[in-house]
Enzyme design. Structure first.
Site, mmCIF file in Angstrom:
data_model
loop_
_atom_site.group_PDB
_atom_site.id
_atom_site.type_symbol
_atom_site.label_atom_id
_atom_site.label_comp_id
_atom_site.label_asym_id
_atom_site.label_seq_id
_atom_site.Cartn_x
_atom_site.Cartn_y
_atom_site.Cartn_z
ATOM 1 C CG HIS A 102 -67.119 55.036 14.449
ATOM 2 N ND1 HIS A 102 -67.504 55.664 15.607
ATOM 3 C CD2 HIS A 102 -67.022 53.716 14.760
ATOM 4 C CE1 HIS A 102 -67.619 54.775 16.573
ATOM 5 N NE2 HIS A 102 -67.345 53.575 16.078
ATOM 6 C CD GLU A 136 -66.231 52.915 19.322
ATOM 7 O OE1 GLU A 136 -67.314 53.369 19.720
ATOM 8 O OE2 GLU A 136 -66.159 52.087 18.398
ATOM 9 C CB ILE A 173 -81.843 51.112 14.188
ATOM 10 C CG1 ILE A 173 -82.739 50.525 13.102
ATOM 11 C CG2 ILE A 173 -81.750 50.174 15.395
ATOM 12 C CD1 ILE A 173 -82.086 49.448 12.292
ATOM 13 C CG HIS A 174 -77.258 53.043 16.141
ATOM 14 N ND1 HIS A 174 -77.373 52.053 15.188
ATOM 15 C CD2 HIS A 174 -76.315 52.623 17.026
ATOM 16 C CE1 HIS A 174 -76.518 51.080 15.477
ATOM 17 N NE2 HIS A 174 -75.866 51.401 16.588
ATOM 18 C CG ASP A 193 -70.445 52.144 15.208
ATOM 19 O OD1 ASP A 193 -69.351 51.518 15.255
ATOM 20 O OD2 ASP A 193 -71.168 52.299 16.197
#
Length: 394
Positions: free
Chosen positions: A67, A138, A259-260, A283
């Site tokens: 990803h 996606e 962070i995510h 990502d």
């Protein structure tokens, strides 16, 4: 160096498929791994090119990023061979040797252009760079309620006929699709993906726990970026997150930039899901390896500041996470071993993409996709199918 010679990485710790060799060596010949053993077993041949290091250096299989949108001012949605070439040349710097070129929710025309470009690139790519092993579609078959940074104007219901068109445009190279199975026709598309050996991934989805169960029955086997773009955990409705924790049929992506999801939530996910099912992803956007500033994501301005990429309203918009930093962070957040990291960055994605016969571990006969880490887990060297693609400067 003679093209017929072998490369020997000598006196290192080798994380091979079945064991870790503290004083080991690995031999690369004609793009493949041809020997692995302890240093006393090595017999030098006339054309061997020996790179002698020390056991504090670790040799692991190259990461497979399933990803990733972009890096170094290139994005899969640019729809150019140059963009994919830039990605393929840059990613070995962070220890990635294979990746899925990842699209995003855009107009049908823009998506098709990116798919045609990636399909053609895959057919023509060279051995010196990270290998595009397929495409990750996606969107646009996602939930408007869980759009995240995907442009809502281009979201549409799952559509088998449209997917068939796109797969044809991509030359059959779409390997993974992120979709919301609870949307109209979502289960039909999930079943079709399973039938055609494409990974159906639940993501940007408002599915309930029971709807995830139905999707698994239909063939879903993957979760896109855990915690983000999904119905969360509630004690009366476990949601997509609860299913990711509890359903062993699912491989689960995680962005470990801190962070995510907070480090504590990485630890919680790791403790529940374990390295048996987790897959580390970046990502990442085109802004990775670039300076702070404003960059484009699907026609939207993304503001990048040190560690974070956001839309104007503050919505997280992908990451600028490098794979070797994902490795360091995950080990720090979870106290997992490097053997576990190898599972989450190489073995699991290779198995999920049906590539484990050639990639995903250090084993004689497999592709020589190899990363050498120093004692600080920084990338010292990366070999893509036996070719030195990156070497750290002193």
């Amino acid at each position: 160096m003679d093209t017929h010679s072998s490369i020997i990485i000598y006196n290192v710790t080798v994380y091979s498929e079945n064991q870790t060799l503290k004083n080991g060596y690995i031999k690369l010949t004609n793009k493949k791994i041809t020997e692995i053993g302890e240093i006393h077993q090595y017999v030098r041949q006339p054309k061997d090119h020996v790179i002698e290091l020390s056991p504090s250096y670790k040799v692991i299989p190259g990461a497979i990023d399933v990803h990733i949108h972009g890096v170094n001012n290139a994005d899969a949605m640019d729809g150019t061979a140059e963009a994919l070439k830039t990605m393929a040349r840059t990613l070995p710097k962070e220890g990635t040797t294979s990746f899925l070129a990842t699209t995003m929710t855009q107009s049908n025309e823009a998506v098709e252009k990116a798919l045609r470009n990636a399909g053609a690139y895959i057919e023509e790519q060279t051995d010196a760079d990270a290998e595009v092993v397929g495409i990750h579609l996606e969107g646009p078959f996602i939930s408007p309620k869980r759009a995240g940074a995907q442009p809502p104007t281009h979201i549409q219901d799952p559509n088998v006929a449209l997917f068939q068109e796109w797969q044809k445009a991509a030359g059959g190279h779409i390997k993974l699709v992120t979709l919301a199975p609870e949307q109209p026709n979502g289960l039909s598309l999930t079943s079709y993906l399973k039938e055609t050996n494409v990974v159906a991934s639940i993501g940007h989805s408002d599915s309930t726990y029971d709807q995830v169960g139905e999707a698994i029955e239909a063939g879903a086997s993957h979760i896109t970026h855990l915690y983000n773009g999904m119905r969360g955990l509630h004690h009366r409705e476990p949601g997509v997150l609860g299913a990711a924790y509890l359903r062993n049929e699912l491989f689960v992506e995680l962005i470990t930039d801190g962070i995510h999801c907070r480090p504590e939530m990485v630890k919680l996910a790791y403790d529940r899901i374990t390295s048996e099912r987790m897959i580390l992803i970046t990502d990442s956007l085109r802004a990775k390896w670039l300076k702070n500033g404003t960059y484009d994501l699907g026609g939207q301005p993304v503001h990048v500041n040190d560690t974070t990429a956001t839309l104007a309203d503050g919505t997280l918009a992908g990451s600028i996470l490098k794979m070797n930093d994902a490795i360091k962070n995950t080990m720090s957040f979870t106290n997992c071993s490097l053997e576990d990291i190898v599972k989450m960055t190489a073995e699991n994605p290779a198995k999920q993409l049906n590539l484990f016969d050639t990639k995903g571990s250090l084993k004689i006969g497999k592709d020589a996709d190899i990363v050498v880490l120093n004692e600080n887990l920084d990338v010292e060297m990366t070999f893509c199918r036996g070719t030195l693609s990156f070497q750290k400067e002193d």
